[in-house]
Design a protein around this motif. Structure first.
Motif, mmCIF file in Angstrom:
data_model
loop_
_atom_site.group_PDB
_atom_site.id
_atom_site.type_symbol
_atom_site.label_atom_id
_atom_site.label_comp_id
_atom_site.label_asym_id
_atom_site.label_seq_id
_atom_site.Cartn_x
_atom_site.Cartn_y
_atom_site.Cartn_z
ATOM 1 N N GLN A 64 0.823 -1.209 0.000
ATOM 2 C CA GLN A 64 0.000 0.000 0.000
ATOM 3 C C GLN A 64 0.855 1.256 0.000
ATOM 4 O OE1 GLN A 64 -3.455 0.150 -0.266
ATOM 5 N NE2 GLN A 64 -3.094 -1.985 -0.758
ATOM 6 N N ILE A 68 0.735 4.199 -2.816
ATOM 7 C CA ILE A 68 0.619 5.626 -2.508
ATOM 8 C C ILE A 68 1.763 6.399 -3.142
ATOM 9 C CG2 ILE A 68 0.775 7.323 -0.633
ATOM 10 C CD1 ILE A 68 -0.774 5.355 1.128
ATOM 11 N N LEU A 106 -2.777 12.003 -0.536
ATOM 12 C CA LEU A 106 -1.754 10.961 -0.577
ATOM 13 C C LEU A 106 -0.688 11.188 0.484
ATOM 14 C CD1 LEU A 106 -1.447 10.772 -4.457
ATOM 15 C CD2 LEU A 106 -2.343 8.965 -2.982
ATOM 16 N N ALA A 109 -2.216 10.193 3.834
ATOM 17 C CA ALA A 109 -2.349 8.739 3.906
ATOM 18 C C ALA A 109 -0.997 8.081 4.153
ATOM 19 C CB ALA A 109 -2.974 8.213 2.615
ATOM 20 N N THR A 145 -7.553 1.547 5.190
ATOM 21 C CA THR A 145 -8.770 2.297 4.860
ATOM 22 C C THR A 145 -8.843 3.600 5.636
ATOM 23 O OG1 THR A 145 -9.920 0.194 4.468
ATOM 24 C CG2 THR A 145 -11.278 2.158 4.707
ATOM 25 N N TRP A 148 -6.465 6.244 4.163
ATOM 26 C CA TRP A 148 -6.991 6.852 2.939
ATOM 27 C C TRP A 148 -8.154 7.802 3.248
ATOM 28 C CZ3 TRP A 148 -5.079 6.820 -1.915
ATOM 29 C CH2 TRP A 148 -4.118 5.857 -2.247
ATOM 30 N N SER A 152 -8.019 11.839 2.889
ATOM 31 C CA SER A 152 -8.903 12.454 1.886
ATOM 32 C C SER A 152 -9.792 13.531 2.489
ATOM 33 C CB SER A 152 -9.761 11.375 1.222
ATOM 34 O OG SER A 152 -8.959 10.437 0.540
#
Length: 312
Positions: A64, A68, A106, A109, A145, A148, A152
């Motif tokens: 992940q 990213i 991004l 995250a 999750t 992100w 966001s």
């Protein structure tokens, strides 16, 4: 003076590269780094997907991180390279907002995911017998999750604000991408309240996770010191030092850039520091986690042998 043919809704990005020869050298270097980041992160994602030995929580989080980084550097470099090649430094109002959103989403995250990876190492070394319970697939999915979603939401809030504030006549952003602090300096209003929110979100996304990482690794180093196996200590040190290298390259320039008051900011310094967390870190992550990791190198050998056997 360059004539950018700026419209009333366009911003102008002054960019990173100085004129002629030095600029060309830096352009080639940045493009080379960009290609290395693309190849390295794509390779890590594919390797983790293809090799079952890497289907563990640590490498699930690492895949992940690579995803990213792949999107992170792609948000910045292609536009910057295009501006240099074609001499068109303008970016539309909406385009600037989109770039800013993805950069913040991004970036947030990644900051939270790096903290999750520190927690993973803490559990693996300090509580090895409980690792599969505390770092179950469900926990990993929740961490990813959450990173992100929270990133966001933060990005959306900042982007909506910068798209609705009134801007002065000059729309020249002294940066190589639409960075919020650089855009705020162009506002025709007092933004001290908003700058306070930037400080707060920086503390939430960078300072607090960094403190959490530091505390985790304090416990990890203590546990490593108490290990009886020299081989176990060496493996733990290599894994942890890799992660700490990534954390240092990412967090320190980011924190220094965003927590300084406007009176102490320098556009040139901001651009140089931004290179670390927008361009260098996405390239270094796959290199650090692969070349200094025997499990990844072993997986690479196994996948290569599998591909060769299929061809034969």
């Amino acid at each position: 003076m360059e004539n950018y043919n700026q419209t009333s809704t366009d911003f102008i990005l002054l960019g990173l590269f100085p004129p002629p020869r030095i600029g060309l050298f830096l352009f080639i270097l940045i493009v080379f780094i960009f290609l290395m980041a693309l190849i390295g992160n794509l390779s890590m994602i594919l390797l983790i997907f293809l090799d079952t030995h890497l289907h563990t929580p640590m490498y699930f989080l690492l895949s992940q991180l690579s995803l990213i980084d792949l999107n992170y550097i792609s948000t910045i470099v292609p536009k910057m390279a295009s501006d240099f090649l074609y001499g068109n430094k303008s970016i539309s109002f909406i385009g600037c907002g989109i770039q800013s959103f993805f950069f913040l989403a991004l970036g947030g995250a990644e900051a939270l995911l790096l903290a999750s990876m520190a927690y993973d190492r803490y559990i693996a070394i300090c509580f090895p017998l409980h690792y599969l319970i505390r770092m179950s697939k469900r926990v990993c999915v929740l961490m990813i999750t959450g990173s992100w979603i929270i990133g966001s939401i933060n990005a959306c809030a900042h982007t909506v604000y910068i798209l609705h504030i009134p801007y002065c006549r000059s729309r020249t952003i002294n940066h190589f991408f639409c960075d919020v602090p650089a855009m705020v300096t162009l506002a025709c209003m007092d933004t001290w309240v908003y700058e306070g929110t930037v400080f707060l979100s920086t503390a939430i996304f960078l300072v607090f996770p960094f403190i959490g990482i530091a505390c985790s690794y304090g416990q990890v180093l203590l546990a490593i010191y108490r290990m009886h196996s020299a081989e176990g200590r060496k493996k733990a040190y290599v894994t942890c030092s890799s992660h700490l290298t990534v954390v240092t390259f990412y967090y320190v320039p980011f924190v220094y850039t965003y927590l300084r008051p406007r009176s102490l900011r320098s556009p040139t310094e901001d651009k140089v520091l931004a290179v670390f967390y927008t361009i260098l870190t996405p390239m270094l992550n796959p290199i650090i986690y692969s070349l200094r990791n025997k499990e990844v190198m072993g997986a690479l050998i196994r996948v290569n042998r599998r591909i060769c056997s299929v061809k034969m």
